[in-house]
Scaffold this motif. Structure first.
Motif, PDB file in Angstrom:
ATOM      1  N   ASN A 191      47.153  -1.862  33.914  1.00 31.34           N
ATOM      2  CA  ASN A 191      48.703  -2.239  34.133  1.00 31.34           C
ATOM      3  C   ASN A 191      48.499  -2.533  35.463  1.00 31.34           C
ATOM      4  O   ASN A 191      49.041  -3.559  36.216  1.00 31.34           O
ATOM      5  N   LYS A 192      47.976  -1.458  36.263  1.00 36.80           N
ATOM      6  CA  LYS A 192      48.097  -1.668  37.806  1.00 36.80           C
ATOM      7  C   LYS A 192      47.128  -2.617  38.143  1.00 36.80           C
ATOM      8  O   LYS A 192      47.472  -3.241  39.212  1.00 36.80           O
ATOM      9  N   ARG A 193      45.954  -2.633  37.744  1.00 28.36           N
ATOM     10  CA  ARG A 193      44.929  -3.733  38.349  1.00 28.36           C
ATOM     11  C   ARG A 193      45.389  -5.379  38.007  1.00 28.36           C
ATOM     12  O   ARG A 193      45.387  -6.011  38.831  1.00 28.36           O
ATOM     13  N   TYR A 194      45.918  -5.612  36.749  1.00 24.77           N
ATOM     14  CA  TYR A 194      46.187  -6.814  36.356  1.00 24.77           C
ATOM     15  C   TYR A 194      47.728  -7.077  36.206  1.00 24.77           C
ATOM     16  O   TYR A 194      48.206  -8.045  36.062  1.00 24.77           O
ATOM     17  N   ARG A 195      48.587  -6.032  36.990  1.00 24.89           N
ATOM     18  CA  ARG A 195      49.958  -6.189  37.193  1.00 24.89           C
ATOM     19  C   ARG A 195      50.178  -6.861  35.797  1.00 24.89           C
ATOM     20  O   ARG A 195      51.192  -7.729  35.440  1.00 24.89           O
ATOM     21  N   SER A 196      50.035  -6.053  34.349  1.00 26.87           N
ATOM     22  CA  SER A 196      50.406  -6.427  33.087  1.00 26.87           C
ATOM     23  C   SER A 196      51.160  -5.387  32.248  1.00 26.87           C
ATOM     24  O   SER A 196      51.564  -4.165  33.032  1.00 26.87           O
ATOM     25  N   HIS A 197      51.406  -5.648  31.087  1.00 26.92           N
ATOM     26  CA  HIS A 197      51.847  -4.638  30.123  1.00 26.92           C
ATOM     27  C   HIS A 197      51.015  -4.809  29.172  1.00 26.92           C
ATOM     28  O   HIS A 197      51.306  -5.252  27.940  1.00 26.92           O
ATOM     29  N   ALA A 198      49.613  -4.136  29.193  1.00 27.77           N
ATOM     30  CA  ALA A 198      48.682  -4.107  28.446  1.00 27.77           C
ATOM     31  C   ALA A 198      49.081  -3.357  26.910  1.00 27.77           C
ATOM     32  O   ALA A 198      49.684  -2.267  27.051  1.00 27.77           O
ATOM     33  N   GLY A 199      48.738  -4.003  25.824  1.00 22.80           N
ATOM     34  CA  GLY A 199      48.564  -3.465  24.710  1.00 22.80           C
ATOM     35  C   GLY A 199      47.323  -3.484  23.800  1.00 22.80           C
ATOM     36  O   GLY A 199      46.450  -4.223  24.370  1.00 22.80           O
ATOM     37  N   LEU A 200      47.337  -2.703  22.732  1.00 22.25           N
ATOM     38  CA  LEU A 200      45.982  -2.887  22.001  1.00 22.25           C
ATOM     39  C   LEU A 200      46.002  -3.457  20.785  1.00 22.25           C
ATOM     40  O   LEU A 200      46.953  -3.110  19.956  1.00 22.25           O
ATOM     41  N   ARG A 201      45.243  -4.135  20.326  1.00 21.74           N
ATOM     42  CA  ARG A 201      44.792  -4.583  18.875  1.00 21.74           C
ATOM     43  C   ARG A 201      43.373  -4.599  18.705  1.00 21.74           C
ATOM     44  O   ARG A 201      42.530  -5.013  19.453  1.00 21.74           O
ATOM     45  N   VAL A 202      43.021  -4.174  17.554  1.00 22.22           N
ATOM     46  CA  VAL A 202      41.763  -3.896  17.160  1.00 22.22           C
ATOM     47  C   VAL A 202      41.156  -5.164  16.341  1.00 22.22           C
ATOM     48  O   VAL A 202      41.975  -5.488  15.322  1.00 22.22           O
ATOM     49  N   THR A 203      39.867  -5.660  16.513  1.00 29.84           N
ATOM     50  CA  THR A 203      39.468  -6.796  15.865  1.00 29.84           C
ATOM     51  C   THR A 203      38.573  -6.304  14.728  1.00 29.84           C
ATOM     52  O   THR A 203      38.029  -5.178  15.037  1.00 29.84           O
ATOM     53  N   GLY A 204      38.295  -6.938  13.818  1.00 27.90           N
ATOM     54  CA  GLY A 204      37.290  -6.645  12.830  1.00 27.90           C
ATOM     55  C   GLY A 204      37.755  -5.823  11.781  1.00 27.90           C
ATOM     56  O   GLY A 204      37.010  -5.522  10.906  1.00 27.90           O
ATOM     57  N   ILE A 205      38.970  -5.503  11.549  1.00 28.00           N
ATOM     58  CA  ILE A 205      39.586  -4.751  10.551  1.00 28.00           C
ATOM     59  C   ILE A 205      40.449  -5.752   9.696  1.00 28.00           C
ATOM     60  O   ILE A 205      41.363  -6.452  10.082  1.00 28.00           O
ATOM     61  N   GLY A 206      40.144  -5.854   8.532  1.00 25.64           N
ATOM     62  CA  GLY A 206      40.857  -6.844   7.639  1.00 25.64           C
ATOM     63  C   GLY A 206      42.274  -6.380   7.302  1.00 25.64           C
ATOM     64  O   GLY A 206      42.514  -5.372   7.711  1.00 25.64           O
TER      65      GLY A 206
END
Ligand SMILES: NC(=O)c1ccc[n+]([C@@H]2O[C@H](COP(=O)([O-])OP(=O)(O)OC[C@H]3O[C@@H](n4cnc5c(N)ncnc54)[C@H](OP(=O)(O)O)[C@@H]3O)[C@@H](O)[C@H]2O)c1
Length: 206
Positions: A191-206
């Protein structure tokens, strides 16, 4: 289900309570101060009580106090909590010139909280920022939960699935909380580096 949010007067507790209320879950906002709890709760249409009173009637307790206060709060509430499951959402972070660092402790806060409590401790929701969680819509993110007690984990996963538009994912045993708590440092650095509001989503899980 009745959920007590200990330290629920902070940004994370309020955001969590908003989502839970929206999902039709009964919420008690806990605080060290009764009046602070009732004032915060009134705005959400929830109940407010001291931390100790809030945990006595709950099916699940979310330990949402400031991370520095998590262990002594768990210790203080041990008797009142009894065998009720506790969800730890806290991450100990160190803010340095070089960036945000995870805790140097070998064991996670959640594992150390487990040593203070008689019922099962789970860990989760660390990657959900208060600002995203408390927004207009549930965040488009996955929620991660870990723990050793299968019934308590199922309860928390069910609850977590109502908080996000992504998935509630079983992230393994309580020892995985070391990684989940450390991941918060990664997200804050992003968030600091990219001035973002990062969140997480995992790929590859059906
Ligand atoms: N903020 C986020 O985006 C976010 C995201 C994921 C997880 N978390 C985790 O969620 C927890 C709450 O985050 P927050 O940002 O809401 O924290 P916060 O505002 O710093 O603290 C939450 C509440 O903790 C209580 N508290 C503070 N110092 C205390 C002490 N010495 N003893 C007992 N209680 C104390 C206060 O409630 P009273 O004064 O009313 O008792 C305060 O309103 C933290 O553990 C954090 O790591 C936060």
């Amino acid at each position: 289900m009745r959920v007590a949010v200990v330290g629920g007067t902070g940004p994370f507790g309020i955001a969590l309570a908003i989502r839970l209320r929206e999902a039709g879950v009964e919420v008690v906002i806990g605080s060290r101060d009764h009046d602070r709890a009732t004032a915060a709760a009134a705005e959400l249409g929830a109940e407010g009580a001291t931390n100790e009173t809030s945990v006595r009637s709950a099916d699940l307790i979310v330990l949402a106090v400031n991370a520095d206060a998590a262990l002594h709060t768990a210790r203080e509430l041990r008797k009142a909590i009894g065998a009720t499951p506790v969800l730890s959402v806290a991450s100990e972070l160190r803010f340095t010139k070089g960036g945000v660092l995870p805790s140097p402790e070998a064991a996670s806060l959640a594992e150390r909280a487990q040593e203070e409590l008689d019922g099962p401790v789970l860990a989760g929701l660390h990657s959900l920022a208060a600002a995203s969680l408390g927004g207009e819509e549930p965040p488009d993110e996955d929620a991660f939960v870990c723990g050793d007690d299968p019934d308590a984990k199922a309860l928390v996963l069910e609850l977590a699935s109502r908080l996000v538009s992504g998935r509630a994912l079983d992230a393994g045993p309580l020892a995985s909380a070391r990684a989940l708590e450390g991941l918060t440092a990664v997200i804050v650095n992003l968030n600091k580096r990219y001035r973002s509001h990062a969140g997480l989503r995992v790929t590859g899980i059906g």
